[in-house]
Design an enzyme around this catalytic site. Sequence first.
Site, PDB file in Angstrom:
ATOM      1  N   GLU A   6      -5.986 -25.514  21.689  1.00 29.65           N
ATOM      2  CA  GLU A   6      -5.031 -25.005  20.720  1.00 29.65           C
ATOM      3  C   GLU A   6      -3.676 -25.617  21.074  1.00 29.65           C
ATOM      4  O   GLU A   6      -3.246 -25.518  22.225  1.00 29.65           O
ATOM      5  CB  GLU A   6      -4.952 -23.468  20.806  1.00 29.65           C
ATOM      6  N   ARG A  30     -14.425 -20.696  33.962  1.00 30.64           N
ATOM      7  CA  ARG A  30     -13.146 -21.397  33.921  1.00 30.64           C
ATOM      8  C   ARG A  30     -12.646 -21.625  35.325  1.00 30.64           C
ATOM      9  O   ARG A  30     -13.034 -20.949  36.274  1.00 30.64           O
ATOM     10  CB  ARG A  30     -12.125 -20.670  33.063  1.00 30.64           C
ATOM     11  N   LYS A  36      -1.621 -20.827  29.713  1.00 33.26           N
ATOM     12  CA  LYS A  36      -0.535 -21.454  28.957  1.00 33.26           C
ATOM     13  C   LYS A  36       0.577 -20.466  28.661  1.00 33.26           C
ATOM     14  O   LYS A  36       1.748 -20.813  28.689  1.00 33.26           O
ATOM     15  CB  LYS A  36      -1.087 -21.979  27.632  1.00 33.26           C
TER      16      LYS A  36
HETATM   17  P1  ATP Z   1      -4.985 -20.665  28.149  1.00 28.47           P
HETATM   18  O1  ATP Z   1      -5.514 -19.279  28.380  1.00 28.47           O
HETATM   19  O2  ATP Z   1      -4.420 -21.330  29.353  1.00 28.47           O
HETATM   20  O3  ATP Z   1      -4.097 -20.748  26.945  1.00 28.47           O
HETATM   21  P2  ATP Z   1      -7.080 -21.412  26.467  1.00 28.47           P
HETATM   22  O4  ATP Z   1      -8.513 -21.271  26.808  1.00 28.47           O
HETATM   23  O5  ATP Z   1      -6.499 -20.452  25.508  1.00 28.47           O
HETATM   24  O6  ATP Z   1      -6.273 -21.496  27.808  1.00 28.47           O
HETATM   25  P3  ATP Z   1      -7.413 -23.638  24.757  1.00 28.47           P
HETATM   26  O7  ATP Z   1      -6.395 -24.574  24.267  1.00 28.47           O
HETATM   27  O8  ATP Z   1      -8.041 -22.712  23.792  1.00 28.47           O
HETATM   28  O9  ATP Z   1      -6.744 -22.832  25.937  1.00 28.47           O
HETATM   29  O10 ATP Z   1      -8.525 -24.409  25.586  1.00 28.47           O
HETATM   30  C1  ATP Z   1      -9.137 -25.618  25.233  1.00 28.47           C
HETATM   31  C2  ATP Z   1     -10.406 -25.757  26.022  1.00 28.47           C
HETATM   32  O11 ATP Z   1     -10.129 -25.756  27.408  1.00 28.47           O
HETATM   33  C3  ATP Z   1     -11.322 -24.585  25.752  1.00 28.47           C
HETATM   34  O12 ATP Z   1     -12.614 -25.076  25.524  1.00 28.47           O
HETATM   35  C4  ATP Z   1     -11.231 -23.755  26.991  1.00 28.47           C
HETATM   36  O13 ATP Z   1     -12.414 -23.076  27.221  1.00 28.47           O
HETATM   37  C5  ATP Z   1     -10.930 -24.800  28.062  1.00 28.47           C
HETATM   38  N1  ATP Z   1     -10.190 -24.201  29.187  1.00 28.47           N
HETATM   39  C6  ATP Z   1      -9.019 -23.537  29.126  1.00 28.47           C
HETATM   40  N2  ATP Z   1      -8.662 -23.076  30.327  1.00 28.47           N
HETATM   41  C7  ATP Z   1      -9.633 -23.457  31.193  1.00 28.47           C
HETATM   42  C8  ATP Z   1      -9.850 -23.282  32.598  1.00 28.47           C
HETATM   43  N3  ATP Z   1      -9.000 -22.619  33.358  1.00 28.47           N
HETATM   44  N4  ATP Z   1     -10.957 -23.831  33.129  1.00 28.47           N
HETATM   45  C9  ATP Z   1     -11.816 -24.510  32.368  1.00 28.47           C
HETATM   46  N5  ATP Z   1     -11.685 -24.708  31.054  1.00 28.47           N
HETATM   47  C10 ATP Z   1     -10.604 -24.190  30.460  1.00 28.47           C
HETATM   48 MG    MG Z   2      -6.609 -20.075  23.600  1.00 26.21          MG
END
Ligand code: ATP
Ligand code: MG
Length: 556
Positions: A46, A271, A281
């Site tokens: 995102e 994760r 983020k």
């Molecule tokens: P955050 O909580 O940091 O905003 P998010 O999962 O909301 O992370 P996205 O932009 O939706 O962020 O993530 C893009 C991809 O990266 C998704 O497929 C998510 O599962 C993966 N991802 C995000 N954080 C991690 C992590 N700590 N370890 C492994 N994969 C991750």
């Molecule tokens: Mg997200």
Amino acid sequence: MAADNEKNIGKTETEETSSNFIQNIIDEDLKEGVYKNRVHTRFPPEPNGYLHIGHAKSICLNFSLAEKNKGLCNLRFDDTNPVKEDIEYVESIKEDVKWLGFQWDGLYFASDYFQKMYECAVKLIKKGNAYVCDLSAEEIKAFRGTLNGPGENSPFRNRSIEENLELFEKMKNGEFKDGEKVLRLKIDMASPNLNMRDPVVYRISHNTHHNTGDEWCVYPMYDYAHPLEDAFENITHSICTLEFEDHRPLYDWVLKELEFITPPKQIEFARLNLTHTVMSKRYLKALVEDGAVEGWDDPRMPTIAGLRRRGCTPEAIRDFCDRIGVAKSNSTVDMALLEHCIREDLKPKVETKMVVVDPLKVVITNYPEEQVEWFEVENNKEDESMGKRKVPFSKEIYIDRGDFMENPPKKFFRLFLGNEVRLKGAYFIKCQEVIKDSEGMVTELRCTYDPETRSGSGFNARKVKGTLHWVDAAHAQKITINAYSHLMVQNEDEENVLNPESLKIYKGYAEPSIKDSKHNQRYQFFRHGYFFADPVLTKGDAYVFNRIVELKSSYK
Ligand code: ATP
Ligand code: MG
């Protein structure tokens, strides 16, 4: 000690993770011809912030699986929330993926599918699978029930298909205010899985979207949008993190009701969590906005941009992601493993320089005035092919303050009054006199040197235990050193809090050859660690070096 520990970290991790359960699923699908021998993954961020090293894990996983299986991997911006998303983040994400060394096959925006998604919603309404609901967010929550008890049907659940079609169109046409109505799936308010209790799939939001502007005022929710995005792109294996495991029945439901013939398969993995930092983020964004760090690319940040600015290489990050492997249960990886990977990557690649971080002047009283000698020093002691350079030596030099003690404990093998040490690549010196200022602060050491002990002269008469790095005062280049430590530390209650000492700035001296530094150059500063010429701050006469990692592991 440290070195042994380091080896262990590396080894255990690789052995534990040699089999990747996702590859096993793919193997099975290939064997059974589920997707006609296709493997198509995607990385779906995102664009609401910069990527962090957790995302790097997902990037490495998705792109490597595609590569290994001769498949494809898309980069898709999951931009269904107009409020939080921004083109700045889109650009940074592209840059980061490329920097890590991956090239996407398709580049897509979820927002490009808004029309198609809308049509799918109309189809669901026509099938009697979705309805417009007037309950407020709080009411929906209250009607939802709990893990221990079923929910309650919405009073709007039995609206006719015609009425739903009409209302949904009016929602789209902007005839209602934010929050006034939503579109919900009609599944089962008694499902043990809360995600299946008539989830909301469209909401009204009168906000300008970074891609579609004001074209839309209804936006799809993640649980509805994501399976469709995957299906539209013919993704085969949709890899996401564990917290979506309970959403998988909904993912499958949406695709089944919309009659996709070989729908993608959602697979969850753990994760990445890292000690001494934070992987969200939202939190990182708050640090940037509150000014706790200097930006998304602050070298203390676990963002890809921060790691890059600090001097970490993409190879080190990819090696790290390989070593941690892919697991089915959440755990926290020690930051020391990432640091280990960085050292392992840089050790054979970079040149060594002598740098004094916290300078203390040493005058060599019996060395001839005006004389300058140039000693040859190897650039990388593990690789002769990296050649040698010349380092000047004369009567006044600097050493690091920490290499001298007035009242040394036992086993202190560096300089103290009466002790003799080797100067790396030069002579033995012996401390004869300590000069202090009026406050008792040591300002200078007077030493004598032994001309017989010249490096490379074959002299071998006596042993000294300490070898110090040094910089010739007359030729020294002033440099600034940003010594970074962990972003977070644990307080007495074992909570993670910001480390007040995450950055210490030193004004030091480097041997003159540092002036040949090219942009983006990394070095080992002898006895200090690995450093990177800051790509923004190093310009003209200003030499600013970021400490990437210390030489020895602090891993205990
Ligand atoms: P955050 O909580 O940091 O905003 P998010 O999962 O909301 O992370 P996205 O932009 O939706 O962020 O993530 C893009 C991809 O990266 C998704 O497929 C998510 O599962 C993966 N991802 C995000 N954080 C991690 C992590 N700590 N370890 C492994 N994969 C991750
Ligand atoms: Mg997200």
